[in-house]
Design a protein around this motif. Sequence first.
Motif, mmCIF file in Angstrom:
data_model
loop_
_atom_site.group_PDB
_atom_site.id
_atom_site.type_symbol
_atom_site.label_atom_id
_atom_site.label_comp_id
_atom_site.label_asym_id
_atom_site.label_seq_id
_atom_site.Cartn_x
_atom_site.Cartn_y
_atom_site.Cartn_z
ATOM 1 N N LEU A 41 0.839 -1.207 0.000
ATOM 2 C CA LEU A 41 0.000 0.000 0.000
ATOM 3 C C LEU A 41 0.872 1.253 0.000
ATOM 4 O O LEU A 41 0.582 2.234 -0.686
ATOM 5 C CB LEU A 41 -0.914 0.007 1.235
ATOM 6 C CG LEU A 41 -1.994 -1.068 1.300
ATOM 7 C CD1 LEU A 41 -2.683 -1.061 2.653
ATOM 8 C CD2 LEU A 41 -3.010 -0.864 0.187
ATOM 9 N N PHE A 42 1.944 1.206 0.782
ATOM 10 C CA PHE A 42 2.881 2.340 0.875
ATOM 11 C C PHE A 42 3.467 2.633 -0.510
ATOM 12 O O PHE A 42 3.469 3.782 -0.979
ATOM 13 C CB PHE A 42 3.994 1.968 1.868
ATOM 14 C CG PHE A 42 4.917 3.097 2.251
ATOM 15 C CD1 PHE A 42 5.869 3.583 1.364
ATOM 16 C CD2 PHE A 42 4.854 3.669 3.525
ATOM 17 C CE1 PHE A 42 6.730 4.613 1.727
ATOM 18 C CE2 PHE A 42 5.712 4.704 3.893
ATOM 19 C CZ PHE A 42 6.652 5.158 2.990
ATOM 20 N N ALA A 63 0.735 3.981 -2.892
ATOM 21 C CA ALA A 63 0.397 5.376 -2.608
ATOM 22 C C ALA A 63 1.530 6.303 -3.059
ATOM 23 O O ALA A 63 1.295 7.388 -3.583
ATOM 24 C CB ALA A 63 0.120 5.559 -1.123
ATOM 25 N N GLY A 64 2.776 5.847 -2.856
ATOM 26 C CA GLY A 64 3.923 6.645 -3.276
ATOM 27 C C GLY A 64 3.948 6.822 -4.785
ATOM 28 O O GLY A 64 4.203 7.912 -5.291
ATOM 29 N N GLN A 83 1.587 9.326 -6.083
ATOM 30 C CA GLN A 83 2.009 10.710 -5.863
ATOM 31 C C GLN A 83 3.297 11.035 -6.603
ATOM 32 O O GLN A 83 3.863 12.115 -6.432
ATOM 33 C CB GLN A 83 2.203 10.968 -4.369
ATOM 34 C CG GLN A 83 0.907 10.832 -3.600
ATOM 35 C CD GLN A 83 1.145 10.867 -2.104
ATOM 36 O OE1 GLN A 83 2.265 11.076 -1.650
ATOM 37 N NE2 GLN A 83 0.094 10.692 -1.342
ATOM 38 N N THR A 120 6.457 9.447 -6.392
ATOM 39 C CA THR A 120 7.706 9.396 -5.623
ATOM 40 C C THR A 120 8.867 9.122 -6.576
ATOM 41 O O THR A 120 8.752 8.241 -7.421
ATOM 42 C CB THR A 120 7.640 8.262 -4.592
ATOM 43 O OG1 THR A 120 6.448 8.416 -3.847
ATOM 44 C CG2 THR A 120 8.815 8.302 -3.652
#
Lengths: 328, 351
Positions: free
Chosen positions: B340-341, B344-345, B348, B350
């Motif tokens: 999930l991390f 989500a990154g 956005q 990352t």
Amino acid sequence: MTPLLEVEGLRTVFRTSAGEVPAVDGVSLSVERGKTLGIVGESGCGKSVLSLSIMRLVAHPGRIAAGSVRLEGKDLTTLSPAAMRDLRGRDIAMIFQEPMTSLNPVHTVGFQVTEGVRAHEPGLSAAELRARGIEALRRVRIPSPERRFDEYPHQLSGGMRQRVMIAMALAGRPKLLIADEPTTALDVTVQAQILDLLRELQAETGMAVILITHDLGVVAEMADDVAVMYAGKVVEQTDARRLFDDPQHPYTLGLLGSIPRLDEEREDLLAIRGAVPPPFALPPGCRFAPRCPFAIAACNEAQPPLLPVAEGHGAACIRAPIEKALAA
Amino acid sequence: MTALLEAEGIAKHYPVRQGLIRAKTVGTVRAVDGVSFSVRKGETLALVGESGCGKSTTARLVLRLIEPSAGHVRFDGVDITTLDRAALRAFRRRAQIVFQDPYASLNPRFTVAETLREPLEVHGIGDGRSRKARVEELLSLVGLAPYHAARYGHEFSGGQRQRIGIARALAAGPDLVVCDEPVSALDVSIQAQVVNLLRDLQRRLGLAYLFIAHDLAVVKHVADRVAVMYLGRIVEVAEKNELFRNPRHPYTRALLAAIPHPDPARRGRIVPLGGDLPSPLNPPSGCRFRTRCPFAQEICAKEDPALEDGVACHFRDELPPAGLDFSGGLAPNAARRLALFAEAGRRQGTP
């Protein structure tokens, strides 16, 4: 039974040209007798200042601004300097990352190992001191301690120097040993020797250990309980098993994802974007929010308190557990 | 595939002198003592070992930053140990280095632009305008912004400085980059950024890396092949997966057995290697690892085992299985949240 050490709301600040900045900001934790508490975090998270605060060794322009540090119920932050000096080495001792710079190069190993004994028990003969020193070196499994007693630090390997540091720290039979990155400067095979030694000595003496490290492998190997620190605050706290089985705070997740592992094949490591904020430019809300992929507007408004997510498991994140927050 | 870099029996011996006026040589430190390996185009060879094994000296030898006492280094078939200054400079355009300490390896008086422009000027690449464009290109290549060009090294964090060091190494467009412990001085979350960057650059630019490291977990992540060094010698060399699946030299096994896993369920399984590293001034006779080796026999003190079939050990085919367990991995909850991390990154953007 009360824990051996209880830290409550500890805040250590440093005076700078930009005003007072907090290096440790409202940290509470406790250490049980005979147990190991791992404190994990990266440079600048405040883990070393925390350990110096417990020892009351924070030098000007730093000072303990609030909170208490109770050892067996006695608050160390209000003790007189003389009483505190008496307690250091006897009740709490400390070892550091760099065993070369922590030893005095112009004195023999023996002179340094017996320094505490000389201070606490004046009047011992030279022969008695020597016997005590050699005994201390033998306890940390230094081969041919009689010969090492007369040698200088530069004649020893890094691992041997760290053993000497441990011998010095244990000379006063402390109830609590604070080990600040004790194996970071050592090679991995030597690290394994020192971790083994620490574990054996802990079993022998029943002392408690605060192990400060950035290495999650070392934490998994040694710690009973773990506190994860970020920018001066504890962001997650639980027992070691649960931290790895059920990590809740996004920073803990980020750390776990950042380390390459021998037991896994992964294409890319999961990097945490950005860098740790300096203590004079902390974000207003959650300090991890600017780097957190799960952050929402509310994260920037108030600092999240360390709240229980389960029995014996605290996380300072309003989005934890994240799968629930994302599903909602 | 042909080798880009080939080291053949390279050695570096340092005389130890005593006395002030009529100094006498009283011994020789054999920092690197007969090392051979090759690096192919576009691949990563990791050179692994503990302090004092000679891995950093080897890195400097292959770039001829120091002169070898013996042996040859060939780059694209040309022996660089005999090159004159002009030819050596041309070679360095194609072979560069990233250092361990990003604090010490940047000139504090240089802005980032000056740091990145210097190799272009030294090698006479481009003119003023094209160099300025190249600096911007390099910055974006390593994930820095154009406005960083006017800043000085001290204004950056360790991870950013290492990005600058990498950009400098890439400036002249090398084929080979020697990475001397490029992430050892960095925090773990920053380490991951730099490791990912190095892998990404390799894919995009077809670089070959000679990757010097002491951390086998990092090596497992970046290397194609691994050479393990001990006291100035290579004791084992193998394809990465083969090395971790079936480590053959007793020292390789000891190294792997000493690493603590980030998994409390497997606590207490690390095995320390006994004893201390012998002095390179007076290494043991025969096999250099024999003083710490649980399998050592009489022959090990008498005969120096050659590196054959990828292993330098008299008992290479007779040792019991290593019995190391690298199964495990992240706990299910941790793995799910990490996914999930990452997700989500990515959403956005990352880097």
